[in-house]
Design an enzyme around this catalytic site. Sequence first.
Site, PDB file in Angstrom:
ATOM      1  NE  ARG A  93      79.952  19.205 -42.794  1.00 53.04           N
ATOM      2  CZ  ARG A  93      79.223  18.571 -43.700  1.00 53.04           C
ATOM      3  NH1 ARG A  93      79.271  18.949 -44.970  1.00 53.04           N
ATOM      4  NH2 ARG A  93      78.492  17.544 -43.373  1.00 53.04           N
ATOM      5  CE  LYS A 128      79.003  36.719 -64.607  1.00 55.97           C
ATOM      6  NZ  LYS A 128      77.714  36.756 -65.341  1.00 55.97           N
ATOM      7  CE  LYS A 160      82.450  40.885 -69.978  1.00 51.13           C
ATOM      8  NZ  LYS A 160      82.177  39.978 -68.807  1.00 51.13           N
ATOM      9  CD  GLU A 192      80.168  41.910 -73.115  1.00 51.50           C
ATOM     10  OE1 GLU A 192      80.337  40.985 -72.295  1.00 51.50           O
ATOM     11  OE2 GLU A 192      79.822  43.066 -72.798  1.00 51.50           O
ATOM     12  CG  ASP A 213      76.678  40.024 -72.849  1.00 51.36           C
ATOM     13  OD1 ASP A 213      76.503  38.955 -72.249  1.00 51.36           O
ATOM     14  OD2 ASP A 213      76.514  41.143 -72.324  1.00 51.36           O
TER      15      ASP A 213
END
Length: 278
Positions: A93, A128, A160, A192, A213
């Site tokens: 597993r 992410k 960002k 960004e 973005d």
Amino acid sequence: MTSEVERIAAIALAEDGETDITTALTVPVGLPAQGMIEFRSGGVLAGAAYADAVARACECRIVWRAPDGRQIPPGATVGSVQGALGRILRAERPMLNLLQRACGIATATRAYVDAVGGTPARILHTRKTAPGLRVLDIAAVLAGGGNRHRTDLSHEVMVKDNHWQALGRSGCTLSQALERAREGGVAALYVEVESVEQVREACAAGATRLLVDNQTAGQVREWGVLARSLRPGIEIEATGGVRLENVRAYAEAGADFISIGALTHSVRAADLSIEVRF
């Protein structure tokens, strides 16, 4: 990287506890067997190094029939786990969990790479990723034909939206911030942008890449033309809102890179199984 592979394998095994009481009750100690690894769903094979690490920890070994990155037809056998049956069942597993995630990511990545085929655009991962599994997730993207983006916060500057807001309160300009980065030896200066004004400011400040973005492909094209006129050689990355149905439009709009969080944050696990034979 080897230590990270071993760490992930150890964590996967630890989740199953110290003892397999069912196997201890039903399987003779030392009974030899082999487990055939079947890729039921088909797709791109990835994660072999992690499966190998699990097998080693369980005193088994895997003989692979295909390397990472190979497109596998549904139902094909991609390798065999060899060792005592009890040890194979201990590894089963955790091994499949890692393989299913890696193969799912690699297969999704290959679909995006194929969708932009014939264009210069390159598909990138993002940060992410599943906590603790970033190296596996990124390796799977690479196996699927994607390219490496930043893997953590310590090597590339990436300004960002929240950083833009902080600059407005700090009294420091974007140009000053990027200049300090260059003085510190950082060459990758990504910014960004969400407006024409930010495009102009980022180019003037010396950004090496613009992350456009959550804009349409048409907007990526327009801002890319403007940015390259202001700063020849600057890279354009499209990010946010990119799906398999529209990724080619972004590539044809002139994006050098297209980063896609869904490759790793919304992965659909591939279907693999281990069938034991004596």
